[in-house]
Each structure stands twice: as structure tokens, then as C-alpha cells.
Design a protein around this motif. Structure first.
Motif, PDB file in Angstrom:
ATOM      1  N   GLU A   1       4.309   4.079   5.551  1.00 22.89           N
ATOM      2  CA  GLU A   1       4.384   5.787   5.331  1.00 22.89           C
ATOM      3  C   GLU A   1       5.532   6.221   5.514  1.00 22.89           C
ATOM      4  O   GLU A   1       5.785   7.540   5.510  1.00 22.89           O
ATOM      5  N   ALA A   2       6.263   5.150   5.945  1.00 25.70           N
ATOM      6  CA  ALA A   2       7.428   5.810   6.014  1.00 25.70           C
ATOM      7  C   ALA A   2       8.960   5.785   4.887  1.00 25.70           C
ATOM      8  O   ALA A   2       8.347   5.504   3.425  1.00 25.70           O
ATOM      9  N   ASP A   3      10.542   6.324   4.804  1.00 24.49           N
ATOM     10  CA  ASP A   3      10.602   6.271   3.253  1.00 24.49           C
ATOM     11  C   ASP A   3      11.212   5.250   2.845  1.00 24.49           C
ATOM     12  O   ASP A   3      10.512   4.962   1.953  1.00 24.49           O
ATOM     13  N   ILE A   4      11.515   4.019   3.914  1.00 26.93           N
ATOM     14  CA  ILE A   4      12.228   2.301   4.197  1.00 26.93           C
ATOM     15  C   ILE A   4      11.473   1.888   4.721  1.00 26.93           C
ATOM     16  O   ILE A   4      11.342   2.066   6.307  1.00 26.93           O
TER      17      ILE A   4
ATOM     18  N   LYS B   1       8.786   0.933  -0.635  1.00 27.13           N
ATOM     19  CA  LYS B   1       9.727   2.217  -0.673  1.00 27.13           C
ATOM     20  C   LYS B   1       8.967   3.084  -0.908  1.00 27.13           C
ATOM     21  O   LYS B   1       8.672   3.021  -1.959  1.00 27.13           O
ATOM     22  N   LYS B   2       9.143   4.445  -0.143  1.00 28.75           N
ATOM     23  CA  LYS B   2       8.431   5.732  -0.704  1.00 28.75           C
ATOM     24  C   LYS B   2       6.507   4.569  -0.849  1.00 28.75           C
ATOM     25  O   LYS B   2       5.695   5.445  -1.836  1.00 28.75           O
ATOM     26  N   GLY B   3       5.402   4.479   0.206  1.00 34.18           N
ATOM     27  CA  GLY B   3       4.897   3.695   0.085  1.00 34.18           C
ATOM     28  C   GLY B   3       4.426   2.919  -1.442  1.00 34.18           C
ATOM     29  O   GLY B   3       3.280   2.185  -1.645  1.00 34.18           O
ATOM     30  N   GLU B   4       5.195   2.181  -1.997  1.00 39.52           N
ATOM     31  CA  GLU B   4       5.394   1.515  -3.311  1.00 39.52           C
ATOM     32  C   GLU B   4       5.829  -0.146  -2.245  1.00 39.52           C
ATOM     33  O   GLU B   4       7.316   0.051  -2.288  1.00 39.52           O
ATOM     34  N   LYS B   5       5.621  -1.080  -2.227  1.00 36.72           N
ATOM     35  CA  LYS B   5       6.317  -2.816  -2.443  1.00 36.72           C
ATOM     36  C   LYS B   5       7.144  -2.640  -3.274  1.00 36.72           C
ATOM     37  O   LYS B   5       7.241  -2.952  -4.461  1.00 36.72           O
ATOM     38  N   ILE B   6       8.171  -2.987  -2.552  1.00 40.67           N
ATOM     39  CA  ILE B   6       9.724  -3.123  -3.790  1.00 40.67           C
ATOM     40  C   ILE B   6      10.053  -5.118  -3.533  1.00 40.67           C
ATOM     41  O   ILE B   6      10.915  -5.064  -4.440  1.00 40.67           O
ATOM     42  N   GLY B   7       9.591  -5.186  -2.867  1.00 42.53           N
ATOM     43  CA  GLY B   7       9.908  -6.914  -2.207  1.00 42.53           C
ATOM     44  C   GLY B   7       9.724  -7.969  -1.745  1.00 42.53           C
ATOM     45  O   GLY B   7       9.207  -7.235  -0.716  1.00 42.53           O
ATOM     46  N   VAL B   8      10.201  -8.916  -1.618  1.00 47.13           N
ATOM     47  CA  VAL B   8       9.501  -9.816  -0.818  1.00 47.13           C
ATOM     48  C   VAL B   8      11.201 -10.641  -0.308  1.00 47.13           C
ATOM     49  O   VAL B   8      12.154 -10.348  -1.012  1.00 47.13           O
ATOM     50  N   VAL B   9      11.619 -10.327   1.341  1.00 41.46           N
ATOM     51  CA  VAL B   9      12.632 -10.828   2.046  1.00 41.46           C
ATOM     52  C   VAL B   9      12.944 -11.554   2.829  1.00 41.46           C
ATOM     53  O   VAL B   9      11.608 -11.837   3.831  1.00 41.46           O
ATOM     54  N   GLU B  10      14.191 -12.220   2.233  1.00 45.45           N
ATOM     55  CA  GLU B  10      13.978 -13.536   3.449  1.00 45.45           C
ATOM     56  C   GLU B  10      14.171 -13.233   4.477  1.00 45.45           C
ATOM     57  O   GLU B  10      15.032 -12.049   4.869  1.00 45.45           O
ATOM     58  N   GLU B  11      14.335 -13.473   5.689  1.00 49.50           N
ATOM     59  CA  GLU B  11      14.336 -13.276   6.725  1.00 49.50           C
ATOM     60  C   GLU B  11      15.696 -13.393   7.166  1.00 49.50           C
ATOM     61  O   GLU B  11      16.105 -12.434   7.984  1.00 49.50           O
ATOM     62  N   ALA B  12      16.841 -14.038   6.908  1.00 52.80           N
ATOM     63  CA  ALA B  12      18.557 -14.010   6.737  1.00 52.80           C
ATOM     64  C   ALA B  12      18.319 -12.433   6.421  1.00 52.80           C
ATOM     65  O   ALA B  12      19.681 -12.392   6.773  1.00 52.80           O
TER      66      ALA B  12
ATOM     67  N   GLY C   1     -10.135   0.498  18.780  1.00 49.08           N
ATOM     68  CA  GLY C   1      -8.922   0.543  19.268  1.00 49.08           C
ATOM     69  C   GLY C   1      -7.923   1.025  17.733  1.00 49.08           C
ATOM     70  O   GLY C   1      -7.508   0.370  16.752  1.00 49.08           O
ATOM     71  N   VAL C   2      -8.162   2.624  17.740  1.00 49.35           N
ATOM     72  CA  VAL C   2      -8.071   2.718  16.175  1.00 49.35           C
ATOM     73  C   VAL C   2      -6.389   3.298  15.491  1.00 49.35           C
ATOM     74  O   VAL C   2      -6.035   3.593  16.578  1.00 49.35           O
ATOM     75  N   ASN C   3      -5.580   2.302  15.048  1.00 50.30           N
ATOM     76  CA  ASN C   3      -4.441   2.220  14.646  1.00 50.30           C
ATOM     77  C   ASN C   3      -4.243   3.143  13.132  1.00 50.30           C
ATOM     78  O   ASN C   3      -4.899   3.093  12.429  1.00 50.30           O
ATOM     79  N   ALA C   4      -3.308   4.265  13.038  1.00 50.99           N
ATOM     80  CA  ALA C   4      -3.430   4.499  11.850  1.00 50.99           C
ATOM     81  C   ALA C   4      -2.285   4.835  10.551  1.00 50.99           C
ATOM     82  O   ALA C   4      -2.645   4.738   9.592  1.00 50.99           O
ATOM     83  N   GLY C   5      -1.942   2.740  10.957  1.00 55.31           N
ATOM     84  CA  GLY C   5      -1.896   1.770  10.548  1.00 55.31           C
ATOM     85  C   GLY C   5      -2.453   1.029  10.155  1.00 55.31           C
ATOM     86  O   GLY C   5      -2.078   0.121   9.370  1.00 55.31           O
ATOM     87  N   SER C   6      -3.630   0.615   9.961  1.00 52.05           N
ATOM     88  CA  SER C   6      -4.878   0.035   9.874  1.00 52.05           C
ATOM     89  C   SER C   6      -6.111   0.398   9.686  1.00 52.05           C
ATOM     90  O   SER C   6      -6.557   0.427  10.695  1.00 52.05           O
ATOM     91  N   LEU C   7      -6.107   1.434   8.865  1.00 52.55           N
ATOM     92  CA  LEU C   7      -7.163   2.517   9.110  1.00 52.55           C
ATOM     93  C   LEU C   7      -8.861   1.813   8.159  1.00 52.55           C
ATOM     94  O   LEU C   7      -7.822   1.243   7.281  1.00 52.55           O
ATOM     95  N   PRO C   8      -9.919   1.740   8.369  1.00 45.21           N
ATOM     96  CA  PRO C   8     -10.870   1.055   7.674  1.00 45.21           C
ATOM     97  C   PRO C   8     -10.411   1.540   6.209  1.00 45.21           C
ATOM     98  O   PRO C   8      -9.875   3.215   6.523  1.00 45.21           O
ATOM     99  N   THR C   9     -10.116   1.539   5.362  1.00 39.23           N
ATOM    100  CA  THR C   9     -10.271   2.089   3.662  1.00 39.23           C
ATOM    101  C   THR C   9     -11.668   3.119   3.263  1.00 39.23           C
ATOM    102  O   THR C   9     -11.119   3.459   2.566  1.00 39.23           O
ATOM    103  N   THR C  10     -12.355   2.692   4.216  1.00 36.05           N
ATOM    104  CA  THR C  10     -13.585   3.314   3.524  1.00 36.05           C
ATOM    105  C   THR C  10     -13.391   5.249   3.985  1.00 36.05           C
ATOM    106  O   THR C  10     -14.270   5.256   2.934  1.00 36.05           O
TER     107      THR C  10
END
Lengths: 339, 339
Positions: free
Chosen positions: A294-297, A310-321, B116-125
Motif C-alpha cells: 500500500e505504500a509508495d516504497i 514499489k507502488k504495489g509491485e514487488k521489485i526485489g529481495v534484499v539482504e538484511e545488511a 483481530g482484523v488488520n487492513a494489511g492482511s485482509l482475507p482475499t475473498t
């Protein structure tokens, strides 16, 4: 600067310098302008303070309101010195003849007057049997009628108490009774620790109810803190934008990275960014992907790695560091793109 | 511990330790008990965490709620380990058959379940065309119906979004539709700096509207901060008492003493006092005497000296050097008297 109607809610503050100390007052106002203050009020306890307004006005860009108590002549002097607005307190200036003089001078210059009622300084004539909220409304309405009878309608009204429910009740009552813009705030709210909470509950409730055209958060602190808090209150209700919004999870026994540290680092770096970008720092798979999307980033962090959105799209996987650097470089990129 | 009806609004928090680390979790909960936390939730991400509840329960005095996601079997284990409440998320546990097993086990033990409903994890249905608030309410109502159909009514409901107006709208809607206690909060509210404001605006508005039976302020910080903020929100609306209330003026160009410093010093010394005493530190004659008179103990400071008020009566004039000591010794005296 329009206050009222459909205009954005205006953020204001008040200087804490001695108004007669022109340089200090100018410096404080310039600092407030830098953090988004849109109207500034200065205390006018004597003639020298009133006359200082002329020099202060030359050095600042936002409108200046003169805060007048006890002596109507100081209002006349402040107007002559170029004040863009007056605040009068019906609790200590209430002789109709003197108010008439001020109103005529304000009308000539088309300068608005705020009737600033405060529970700590109510006129002694109001009925002591009524509630504090009723007494504040009565005091304001008497003054409104007086100004209207003098053919003056550039009126703003405030009804501040240190008690939050009293303040909310008073504003709800007067909002039904008069058409003028309302200046909202909780008076004597205290130090930032508790004053911000009292102000957020009081003004936030009023704003949610559609009440309030300009806001001042009163804090026993540097006025910069008042302006920052006012914007956060308005941002929380989507009423104004100013700088980034950071959504971050509280973390819990499910979290496998140090979210508190990451969020603090991101917050510190966001301080230099002025775009109203929404950033989410999330600590697990429960709400993480949803909020990050839901966030911009956004980043949803799991053990050792996180998923970047980013804007709702998964753009990558990042290492913790790389959590912080990757997030910030994506934010910088997005800010560049939106210019 | 009663949640709902006419009972005082209950303050709760959630541990941020690994629940499997029993000693750390106990220590964090004991710290929370000390600052007034009345209910505590722990994450239960796996079987070891569920089983840890048994040892944790033995060492703490407040009720413990198990936070369950994804796997209904962890709810059954938490109940067996002695959890006093369950939180289930309809966004990730929604197979009626499995929920039925949990509900039967909870009913046997008379343990409440929070939906406990949370907007970040709503059921997909749920219908993606509806607003976030509508989708949260729909998800909660489906689960409420399922629990009612299983003859279970020890229900609490929460509908948290990180967006404040969405959260307020959802709670207002569900408050009209169900008779069960509501747990309120703004989710992923962020770091204390902004998260406290977002939480105060959101929960404060709901509480003012009469909505909310238990509150959790979610902050990306130590959970102690959550409990302190929750009490300040409740205190601002006169819904709970806890420790002193400090009213202090923001100071302005009229002030002739260092009110910011005095208020900070008073605040620091009040931290050790547990009585719900109201103290006013005021900087001038405008609102000073009025506010100081309304407080239990108040001082209205002018140049070099201040007027001390106790329960509305002027009790003396104090030299500036003695402001802090005189005020604190009067406060101590009043605390002694009220014991």
C-alpha cells in the motif's frame, strides 16, 4: 493566506521571544517559516512591542497577528504598525466603546480579528452556574454580536480550554451557531510529552468532525515543535501533506530483524526529504506484504532478507545488511522521478 | 479484568521479545505491569512459543493473550498452556472447520477470542471494489457470525488500519452493528515521534465518540512507551486517571520567567508521584491565575515572583528562586493529605 471555507487548514504558531527584541523575534519567525508555519502570532504587552511589529513585518514573509490583552490601545498601535490580524480576548477587553474603536480601525485596513476566548480568562460577567464550555460559547457569541453590530465580519473565533472534552464541546456548539472560521487548539496543553497527545486528541477529534480552519498546537517548548506537531495531526487525517509518512510495525515476538533500529534509521534519513512519500518498514509476513504494497516504497522483512515493494509491485529481495541503503536509494529515485 | 460494558477502558500492550525466550518475556511483562499495563499479548509463531505460555503465566499477574496467525493448532496449544485470551486474524485463519475446533476449546475454558482484523492482511475473498473500511467490517462480521453460529459470544473485535480515517470509519460502522467489546488502535503507527500523534488522533476520536473498550497504542519502540501513551490519551479525555496531570502554558513574548525550564523540572519531579493531582505552571497574568485556580496546585508566574494557588485559593506569593521547591513541597503535602 485564506483561512476558512474550503481552504486547506492553516498551520500557525506563536513566538516565545520578547517581541521588543526585534532580531530574536525575526529569527524565530524565519525558523518557523522554514518548517512550514503559515501564520505567526506575537505577544503585544506594551507600546514598544506594538511598534516593533513594523520592523518585524519587513523581514518576514508570513502574515503576523498581534495578540492583545487588557489594553485596546495596543490593538490600534499594532494595526498602525502593519499587523495582518488581531487576536482580542473578550475576557479582558470587553468595553463596547473601546472595541468599537479597534473594529473601525481593523475594518478600514480589512484586517481580521480573532475573538480568542480562553477558559483561564473568561469574562466575570458570564453565568458561573453554566458549564465551562457554555461560558466560553456565551463569551464568544457576545463579542461576535458586537462586531457584527459594527458591520464587521472578518471574524475568526477560538474557544480554548486545557480540558480536552470541554474544548471539543465548546467548538461543536459554536460551529452550529456561527458561520465564521474557527481557530482550534488545546490551551496550556503542557510539555511535548503530554501536550502533543492532548493536542492531537482534542484537535484531531474536532478536525475529524469537520471543525477547524486554522490550528495552533500550544506546547511548553520551542514553537518549531508546535508546527511539526500540527502538521503530523493534519497528515494523520489526510488533511495536509508535508514530507514523508513512515508506516512501521511495532515489532513483536514474531519479528526476526531489529525493526526499531531500522525504522529509526529510516526516519532520520527521511528528515531531509520534502516529498509526501509513504514508506513502510515492516517486520514480518503477517501484515508486512499488505502494508508494504500500500505504500509508495515498502519493505517486509523476514529472517536475513526482505521483500521490497514499489507502488504495489514487488521489485526485489534484499539482504538484511542492505535494508537501509536499498530502501533509501529507491526512495531517492522515486523523489527524482516525481520532480 | 472485565473488558466492555461500563468497565474502565483497559490498557494493553504486546511484548516484543521472542516468546520462546521465557525469561526476557517475563521481564518485559513485569516492566509493563509496573507502568500500568492491564493485559498483555504475546506472539505465538510456533509450538515452542505456545508452550512457553505456561511458564510465563506463572510469573506474571496480568492476563495473557496469545496472538495467533496462520495455524489454528497454535491456538489450541496456547489454550492448553493457559492463555487467558486468543487473538485470531480472519485474514489468515478462515477455514470454518479449524476455527470451530478453536472455538470449542475456548468455550470449554471460557476464554475470550478477539477477531483481530488488520487492513494489511485482509482475507482475499472480500470484495476488492469496496473501501478498506468496508472490507475490514465485512471480514469481521463474517467471523462474528461464524463464532455466534458455534454458540460462542466471548468476542472482542478490532479493525485496525494504518490510515487513521479508514480506522475511525470502520469502527464507527461496526459499533452500530455488533454488541461486542471493541479493541481499538492504529496499526503500524510508526515511531514514537509520529506514531503517538497518529494513535492519539485515531483512538482519541473513537473514544470521544464513545467507541472502544480496550486500547493498544502500537509504536515502533519499547512497549512501555505504548502503555504510557495509552494512559495519556485516556487521561486527556478524563476516561482514566494515572499519575499527575501537568497543565503548562506555552509561554510567549509576555512571559518574564523561563517557563519551559520550570515546566520540565516540575514534570521530571512529578514522575515519581502516583496521585492523579492536577498541577498548573503558568507564565503570566492573562490565563495564569484562572488556570492555576482550576488546578489542585498551581503557580502563576510574573516577573521575579509568582502567586501560588491550592484548590482554588491563593495561598501565597513565591520568589522566583523558590518556584520549583515551593511548588513541589506543596504537592508532596497534598499527596500526604490525600493518603
Amino acid at each position: 493566506m485564506t483561512v476558512g471555507g474550503q481552504s486547506p487548514i492553516v498551520v500557525q504558531s506563536m513566538t516565545k521571544t520578547d517581541t521588543r527584541d526585534i532580531m530574536s523575534t525575526i529569527n524565530q519567525i524565519k525558523g518557523l517559516e522554514d518548517c512550514g508555519c503559515e501564520l505567526v502570532r506575537v505577544a503585544v504587552p506594551d507600546a514598544e512591542a506594538a511598534q516593533s511589529i513594523q520592523a518585524i513585518k519587513k523581514a518576514i514573509t508570513i502574515p503576523l497577528i498581534a495578540d492583545i490583552h487588557f489594553d485596546y490601545r495596543l490593538a490600534l498601535m499594532a494595526l498602525a504598525a502593519g499587523a495582518d490580524g488581531l487576536r482580542l480576548n473578550p475576557g479582558n477587553i470587553n468595553e463596547p466603546e473601546n472595541i468599537g474603536k479597534v473594529v473601525r480601525a481593523a475594518r478600514e485596513r480589512q484586517v481580521p480579528i480573532r475573538i480568542g476566548v480562553n477558559a483561564g480568562s473568561l469574562p466575570t460577567t458570564t453565568d458561573p452556574q453554566s458549564t465551562a464550555a457554555e461560558r466560553m460559547v456565551t463569551a464568544a457569541l457576545e463579542q461576535v454580536k458586537l462586531l457584527e453590530s459594527l458591520d464587521f465580519d472578518l471574524i475568526k473565533v477560538s474557544l480554548k480550554a486545557s480540558d480536552v472534552p470541554t474544548t471539543i464541546e465548546a467548538y461543536q456548539d459554536i460551529a452550529r451557531k456561527i458561520p465564521y472560521p474557527l481557530h482550534i487548539g488545546i490551551t496550556e496543553a503542557g510539555t511535548p510529552k503530554t501536550g502533543i497527545i492532548r493536542s492531537a486528541v482534542g484537535t484531531g477529534t474536532l478536525l475529524y468532525l469537520g471543525i477547524g480552519d486554522t490550528i495552533r498546537v500550544s506546547l511548553t517548548a520551542h514553537p518549531r515543535e508546535e508546527v511539526i506537531a500540527a502538521y503530523e495531526i493534519l497528515k494523520s487525517l489526510n488533511l495536509r501533506q508535508r514530507g514523508p509518512i513512515l508506516i512501521s510495525c511495532p515489532s513483536c515476538g514474531r519479528t526476526e530483524v531489529d525493526i526499531v533500529k531500522l525504522a529509526q534509521e529510516v526516519e532520520a534519513q527521511l528528515a531531509t526529504i520534502d516529498r509526501p512519500i509513504k514508506v513502510a518498514v515492516m517486520g514480518c509476513v503477517v501484515n508486512g506484504p499488505g502494508e508494504a504494497r500500500e505504500a509508495d516504497i515498502g519493505i517486509a522483512c523476514g529472517k536475513g532478507r526482505g521483500v521490497l515493494f514499489k507502488k504495489g509491485e514487488k521489485i526485489g529481495v534484499v539482504e538484511e545488511a542492505d535494508f537501509l541503503n536499498t530502501l533509501m536509494s529507491e526512495i531517492e529515485k522515486m523523489c527524482q522521478e516525481s520532480r
